[in-house]
Scaffold this motif. Structure first.
Motif, short mmCIF file in Angstrom:
data_model
loop_
_atom_site.label_atom_id
_atom_site.label_comp_id
_atom_site.label_asym_id
_atom_site.label_seq_id
_atom_site.Cartn_x
_atom_site.Cartn_y
_atom_site.Cartn_z
N SER A 24 42.89 36.37 44.75
CA SER A 24 42.52 35.00 45.50
C SER A 24 43.02 34.09 45.55
O SER A 24 43.57 33.42 44.73
CB SER A 24 40.86 34.99 45.05
OG SER A 24 40.29 33.58 45.09
N PHE A 25 43.04 33.48 46.93
CA PHE A 25 43.73 32.21 46.77
C PHE A 25 42.83 31.59 47.13
O PHE A 25 43.30 30.05 47.85
CB PHE A 25 44.46 32.39 49.06
CG PHE A 25 43.60 32.32 49.83
CD1 PHE A 25 42.45 32.29 50.69
CD2 PHE A 25 42.78 34.59 50.37
CE1 PHE A 25 41.22 33.04 50.87
CE2 PHE A 25 41.79 34.68 50.78
CZ PHE A 25 40.98 34.28 51.54
N MET A 26 41.37 31.60 46.42
CA MET A 26 40.24 30.39 45.95
C MET A 26 40.89 29.73 45.31
O MET A 26 39.99 28.78 44.75
CB MET A 26 38.94 30.59 46.92
CG MET A 26 38.90 31.42 48.60
SD MET A 26 39.23 30.50 49.40
CE MET A 26 37.86 29.99 49.13
N LEU A 33 38.98 41.65 42.65
CA LEU A 33 39.39 40.68 44.15
C LEU A 33 38.74 38.98 43.60
O LEU A 33 38.86 38.23 43.94
CB LEU A 33 38.50 40.52 45.47
CG LEU A 33 39.00 42.11 46.04
CD1 LEU A 33 38.55 42.45 47.24
CD2 LEU A 33 40.53 41.42 46.39
N THR A 34 37.79 38.41 43.25
CA THR A 34 37.15 37.44 42.20
C THR A 34 37.29 36.99 41.33
O THR A 34 37.32 35.84 41.41
CB THR A 34 35.82 37.76 43.42
OG1 THR A 34 35.16 38.89 42.20
CG2 THR A 34 35.40 37.73 44.30
N LYS A 35 37.56 38.23 40.38
CA LYS A 35 37.70 37.72 38.81
C LYS A 35 39.31 36.37 39.38
O LYS A 35 40.66 37.02 39.00
CB LYS A 35 37.92 38.22 37.82
CG LYS A 35 37.85 38.02 36.55
CD LYS A 35 37.92 39.42 35.82
CE LYS A 35 38.72 38.63 33.83
NZ LYS A 35 38.81 39.51 33.56
N ILE A 69 50.04 41.43 50.37
CA ILE A 69 50.57 41.33 48.45
C ILE A 69 50.06 42.14 47.89
O ILE A 69 51.62 43.26 47.26
CB ILE A 69 51.30 40.48 48.34
CG1 ILE A 69 51.83 39.28 49.45
CG2 ILE A 69 51.54 40.65 46.48
CD1 ILE A 69 52.10 37.62 48.90
N ARG A 70 48.71 42.60 48.01
CA ARG A 70 48.10 43.07 47.24
C ARG A 70 48.63 45.12 47.37
O ARG A 70 48.54 45.65 46.36
CB ARG A 70 46.90 42.97 47.43
CG ARG A 70 45.60 43.83 46.48
CD ARG A 70 44.52 43.75 47.15
NE ARG A 70 44.27 44.67 47.76
CZ ARG A 70 43.41 45.72 48.82
NH1 ARG A 70 42.79 44.44 48.91
NH2 ARG A 70 43.19 46.35 49.55
N ILE A 71 49.09 45.36 48.92
CA ILE A 71 48.89 46.13 48.68
C ILE A 71 50.21 47.20 48.74
O ILE A 71 50.16 48.30 47.77
CB ILE A 71 49.15 46.72 51.30
CG1 ILE A 71 47.79 46.48 50.89
CG2 ILE A 71 49.29 47.95 50.70
CD1 ILE A 71 46.86 46.45 52.35
N GLU A 72 51.22 46.21 48.61
CA GLU A 72 53.08 46.11 48.50
C GLU A 72 52.72 45.66 46.62
O GLU A 72 53.20 47.48 46.71
CB GLU A 72 53.65 44.84 48.84
CG GLU A 72 54.92 44.91 48.23
CD GLU A 72 55.90 46.30 48.88
OE1 GLU A 72 54.78 46.94 50.05
OE2 GLU A 72 56.51 46.65 48.79
N GLY A 77 41.05 50.73 48.48
CA GLY A 77 40.82 49.37 47.93
C GLY A 77 40.70 48.82 46.89
O GLY A 77 40.78 49.73 45.65
N ALA A 78 40.45 47.76 47.09
CA ALA A 78 40.30 46.96 45.51
C ALA A 78 38.87 46.87 45.27
O ALA A 78 38.16 46.78 45.69
CB ALA A 78 41.14 45.81 45.22
#
Ligand SMILES: C[S@@+](CC[C@H](N)C(=O)[O-])C[C@H]1O[C@@H](n2cnc3c(N)ncnc32)[C@H](O)[C@@H]1O
Length: 313
Positions: free
Chosen positions: A118-120, A110-112, A209-212, A104-105
């Motif tokens: 990040s969708f935020m 995931l947060t940078k 999408i990340r996995i792809e 995984g990540a």
């Protein structure tokens, strides 16, 4: 570089599983911030050797700084999918101690904001672990056919509204390409029913999408098979996964290679080769309640461990 933040999941459990011994060779396929690697190094120094892989420049930089006082680590900026070639170039024929995957990540990725995971946080659609790769979330979102989008959102994200979201993406990009994380996230919000949930509506699609983009499932599957050829008798493989499909790959591969016989029921004489692996734990280990309280994402971690029981040729 801004501070590299990552909470190392199941640190003790995953490293205890390796039964670290001074003098043997270990591999950390997913170095990240170096949390697992550091504990391995503490346990195998001074004679043991650790080879650690990552494809992320930020991870390589942060872990190199954190582990700079250890002389017995070789940090490799390359994909773990190249493990056979890399170990061969380092003159290593066999992994004598064990190998770790923490899939995984990282929290950092995931947060940078500018990494586009990040969708935020608004940023160009990116999500590449390896910034040198020429394939990103932008390509998936803007160029995949509708049926492919539906497939990855449903399979990798288990997204209920895959069809609606894929349709909205395809309609939008007829007018204009989708460039940023917030454009995509708004589009997902607008195209799905409002449901009371603690999970943001874009969570599953972003994960898919990340996995792809990073070929995460194919990479694990192919590399675990390669690793089996590299393990010395007695060496251990310890894998932490966070996604049910990832865990299923590990579970099936471990199960298959620990079975004595793969013959058809009607076959009278069995010529199956002896099994390669012995399962150390039949059921996966999970993070403790204390760890989950401290770091809630660790609740989805599953740790599977197996030992090589095939004598080297
Ligand atoms: C969950 S993090 C590992 C965290 C690490 N165990 C720690 O304690 O800090 C996963 C890492 O694997 C890396 N990674 C993902 N795919 C990879 C690949 N194909 N080859 C090498 N590293 C990869 C990511 O870049 C990320 O840094």
């Amino acid at each position: 570089m801004e501070e590299f933040k990552h909470y190392t999941v199941m640190k003790n459990e995953a490293v205890d599983a390796l039964e670290c011994k001074n003098g043997l060779i270990y591999v950390d396929c997913t170095l990240g911030g170096g949390g697992h690697s550091e504990l391995i190094l503490k346990r195998i120094s001074p004679e043991g050797r650790l080879i650690a892989f990552d494809i992320d420049d930020d991870a390589i930089q942060a872990a190199s700084e954190r582990l700079k006082n250890y002389k017995n680590i070789t940090i490799v900026k390359d994909s773990y999918t190249n493990i056979k070639k890399v170990l061969q170039n380092l003159g290593i024929k066999k992994i004598t101690g064990g190998v770790l995957f923490d899939l995984g990540a990282s929290y950092h990725q995931l947060t940078k904001a500018e990494r586009g995971f990040s969708f935020m946080k608004n940023a160009p659609l990116d999500m590449r672990f390896d910034s040198n790769s020429d394939f990103s979330a932008y390509d998936v979102v803007n160029f995949y056919p509708e049926n492919e989008l539906i497939k990855i959102f449903s399979e990798y994200g288990e997204e209920r509204f895959s069809k609606r979201i894929a349709k909205a993406i395809v309609e939008t990009r007829k007018k204009k390409q989708i460039e940023t994380t917030l454009e995509l996230s708004d589009l997902i919000i607008k195209s799905t029913p409002k449901i009371k949930s603690s999970v943001h509506p874009a969570t599953r699609v972003f994960q898919a999408i990340r996995i792809e983009v990073n070929h995460e499932l194919q990479n694990v599957k192919n590399t675990l098979n390669d690793v089996l050829d590299l393990l010395e008798f007695g060496a251990i493989i310890s894998v932490i996964s966070f996604h049910s499909l990832e865990d299923r790959i590990v579970k099936h591969l471990f199960k298959y290679h620990s079975q004595r016989c793969h013959c058809d029921k009607n076959q009278i004489i069995c010529n199956c080769p002896p099994p390669v692996l012995e399962l150390v734990n039949k059921k996966p280990l999970m993070a403790s309640d204390e760890e989950i309280e401290e770091n809630p994402p660790s609740r989805s971690a599953k740790l599977r461990i197996a030992r090589c029981i095939r004598k080297s040729l």
